[in-house]
Design a protein around this motif. Structure first.
Motif, mmCIF file in Angstrom:
data_model
loop_
_atom_site.group_PDB
_atom_site.id
_atom_site.type_symbol
_atom_site.label_atom_id
_atom_site.label_comp_id
_atom_site.label_asym_id
_atom_site.label_seq_id
_atom_site.Cartn_x
_atom_site.Cartn_y
_atom_site.Cartn_z
ATOM 1 N N PHE A 1 5.352 7.299 3.040
ATOM 2 C CA PHE A 1 4.094 6.632 3.355
ATOM 3 C C PHE A 1 4.317 5.333 4.104
ATOM 4 N N LEU A 2 3.365 5.027 4.981
ATOM 5 C CA LEU A 2 3.362 3.765 5.716
ATOM 6 C C LEU A 2 2.469 2.729 5.048
ATOM 7 N N GLY A 3 1.479 3.184 4.289
ATOM 8 C CA GLY A 3 0.557 2.266 3.636
ATOM 9 C C GLY A 3 -0.625 1.888 4.522
ATOM 10 N N ILE A 4 -1.155 2.874 5.261
ATOM 11 C CA ILE A 4 -2.309 2.632 6.120
ATOM 12 C C ILE A 4 -3.539 3.243 5.457
ATOM 13 N N ARG A 5 -4.598 2.463 5.360
ATOM 14 C CA ARG A 5 -5.851 2.935 4.753
ATOM 15 C C ARG A 5 -6.617 3.845 5.723
ATOM 16 N N ILE A 6 -7.434 4.719 5.154
ATOM 17 C CA ILE A 6 -8.206 5.698 5.931
ATOM 18 C C ILE A 6 -9.090 5.048 7.010
ATOM 19 N N PRO A 7 -9.837 4.000 6.714
ATOM 20 C CA PRO A 7 -10.680 3.421 7.780
ATOM 21 C C PRO A 7 -9.877 2.979 9.007
ATOM 22 N N VAL A 8 -8.681 2.478 8.780
ATOM 23 C CA VAL A 8 -7.820 2.067 9.894
ATOM 24 C C VAL A 8 -7.387 3.299 10.690
ATOM 25 N N LEU A 9 -7.043 4.370 9.996
ATOM 26 C CA LEU A 9 -6.661 5.604 10.689
ATOM 27 C C LEU A 9 -7.823 6.163 11.505
ATOM 28 N N ARG A 10 -9.009 6.136 10.933
ATOM 29 C CA ARG A 10 -10.183 6.642 11.666
ATOM 30 C C ARG A 10 -10.446 5.809 12.922
ATOM 31 N N GLN A 11 -10.235 4.519 12.827
ATOM 32 C CA GLN A 11 -10.388 3.643 13.997
ATOM 33 C C GLN A 11 -9.372 4.022 15.081
ATOM 34 N N GLN A 12 -8.159 4.324 14.667
ATOM 35 C CA GLN A 12 -7.127 4.732 15.613
ATOM 36 C C GLN A 12 -7.472 6.083 16.249
ATOM 37 N N VAL A 13 -8.058 6.982 15.481
ATOM 38 C CA VAL A 13 -8.466 8.281 16.020
ATOM 39 C C VAL A 13 -9.463 8.077 17.154
ATOM 40 N N ARG A 14 -10.433 7.187 16.961
ATOM 41 C CA ARG A 14 -11.415 6.934 18.020
ATOM 42 C C ARG A 14 -10.733 6.429 19.291
ATOM 43 N N GLN A 15 -9.688 5.655 19.118
ATOM 44 C CA GLN A 15 -8.963 5.109 20.265
ATOM 45 C C GLN A 15 -8.208 6.194 21.039
ATOM 46 N N TYR A 16 -7.705 7.203 20.326
ATOM 47 C CA TYR A 16 -6.862 8.232 20.949
ATOM 48 C C TYR A 16 -7.512 9.609 20.925
ATOM 49 N N ARG A 17 -8.810 9.677 20.839
ATOM 50 C CA ARG A 17 -9.502 10.947 20.582
ATOM 51 C C ARG A 17 -9.264 12.030 21.623
ATOM 52 N N ASP A 18 -8.843 11.674 22.816
ATOM 53 C CA ASP A 18 -8.609 12.674 23.855
ATOM 54 C C ASP A 18 -7.135 13.033 24.022
ATOM 55 N N LEU A 19 -6.345 12.734 23.037
ATOM 56 C CA LEU A 19 -4.921 13.072 23.077
ATOM 57 C C LEU A 19 -4.748 14.589 23.227
ATOM 58 N N PRO A 20 -3.860 15.031 24.092
ATOM 59 C CA PRO A 20 -3.630 16.484 24.236
ATOM 60 C C PRO A 20 -3.147 17.122 22.924
ATOM 61 N N LEU A 21 -3.508 18.382 22.728
ATOM 62 C CA LEU A 21 -3.111 19.103 21.510
ATOM 63 C C LEU A 21 -1.595 19.109 21.316
ATOM 64 N N GLU A 22 -0.856 19.197 22.393
ATOM 65 C CA GLU A 22 0.606 19.226 22.286
ATOM 66 C C GLU A 22 1.132 17.956 21.616
ATOM 67 N N ASN B 1 0.832 -1.208 0.000
ATOM 68 C CA ASN B 1 0.000 0.000 0.000
ATOM 69 C C ASN B 1 0.867 1.260 0.000
ATOM 70 N N ALA B 2 1.978 1.214 0.728
ATOM 71 C CA ALA B 2 2.884 2.365 0.780
ATOM 72 C C ALA B 2 3.481 2.646 -0.595
ATOM 73 N N ALA B 3 3.887 1.600 -1.286
ATOM 74 C CA ALA B 3 4.466 1.778 -2.624
ATOM 75 C C ALA B 3 3.436 2.378 -3.581
ATOM 76 N N HIS B 4 2.205 1.903 -3.498
ATOM 77 C CA HIS B 4 1.140 2.458 -4.337
ATOM 78 C C HIS B 4 0.902 3.930 -4.002
ATOM 79 N N ALA B 5 0.856 4.255 -2.709
ATOM 80 C CA ALA B 5 0.625 5.640 -2.290
ATOM 81 C C ALA B 5 1.751 6.553 -2.763
ATOM 82 N N GLN B 6 2.982 6.069 -2.727
ATOM 83 C CA GLN B 6 4.126 6.873 -3.199
ATOM 84 C C GLN B 6 3.904 7.310 -4.646
#
Length: 187
Positions: free
Chosen positions: A46-67, A25-30
């Motif tokens: 690029f790491l080759g991570i698809r958007i749905p996976v990133l969105r899932q990770q966002v839900r997991q870390y949604r309260d991360l401090p702005l810093e 996926n990373a090679a394709h994204a490049q």
């Protein structure tokens, strides 16, 4: 919005994102994001991570401090920056007026890291567009006149989002005018 778990750091999140990468996926994204010499995404990694996976990770870390989100936004890795922007959008949508102002200011101060079309398109409408609705829009003129392709795109995408509000308002006004007899029905 809480300030997040102080035990989770930007470094830990970046490492967890790296573990989710896919070389094919990373090679394709490049290629897709034009990262070759002289192309608009030159040097992007690029790491080759698809958007749905990133969105899932966002839900997991949604309260991360702005810093910590800011540290992620400064990463040389495209999907880490995209994660940071998706996280900022999520926090903006859930935030207080002050938190939204803080996220908007952080966004504007870091446009040099919002440097590909997907990064702009997934964040500019939902941070810049929403924040500027009903506020002074001079910053859009400044961004539109920038030498940076990506700042000009931020201005364009935020403006198109704002135009939707205006158009929706015009339609609502026309429907109301028709309903109270000010306009004749279209036959």
């Amino acid at each position: 919005m809480e300030h997040g778990n102080p035990m989770v750091s930007a470094v830990q999140i970046e490492n967890s994102l790296k573990a989710l990468g896919n070389a094919d996926n990373a090679a394709h994204a490049q290629r897709f994001f034009k990262t070759g010499a002289g192309e608009y995404g030159e040097g992007d990694q690029f790491l080759g991570i698809r958007i749905p996976v990133l969105r899932q990770q966002v839900r997991q870390y949604r309260d991360l401090p702005l810093e910590e989100a800011l540290l992620l936004l400064h990463s040389p890795l495209h999907e880490v920056r995209l994660f940071a922007l998706l996280l900022l959008v999520d926090q903006f949508q859930r935030g207080t007026a002050q938190q939204q102002a803080d996220i908007h200011a952080l966004y504007l101060a870091n446009t040099q890291y919002i440097n590909n079309w997907d990064l702009v398109d997934t964040s500019a409408p939902y941070i810049m567009g929403i924040y500027l609705h009903g506020r002074d829009k001079q910053v859009l003129y400044t961004l539109a006149a920038s030498s940076s392709l990506w700042e000009r795109r931020i201005a364009m995408i935020a403006t198109s989002f704002l135009a939707q509000y205006v158009f929706q308002g015009l339609i609502a006004a026309a429907v109301k005018a028709r309903n109270v007899g000010l306009l004749a029905p279209v036959s």
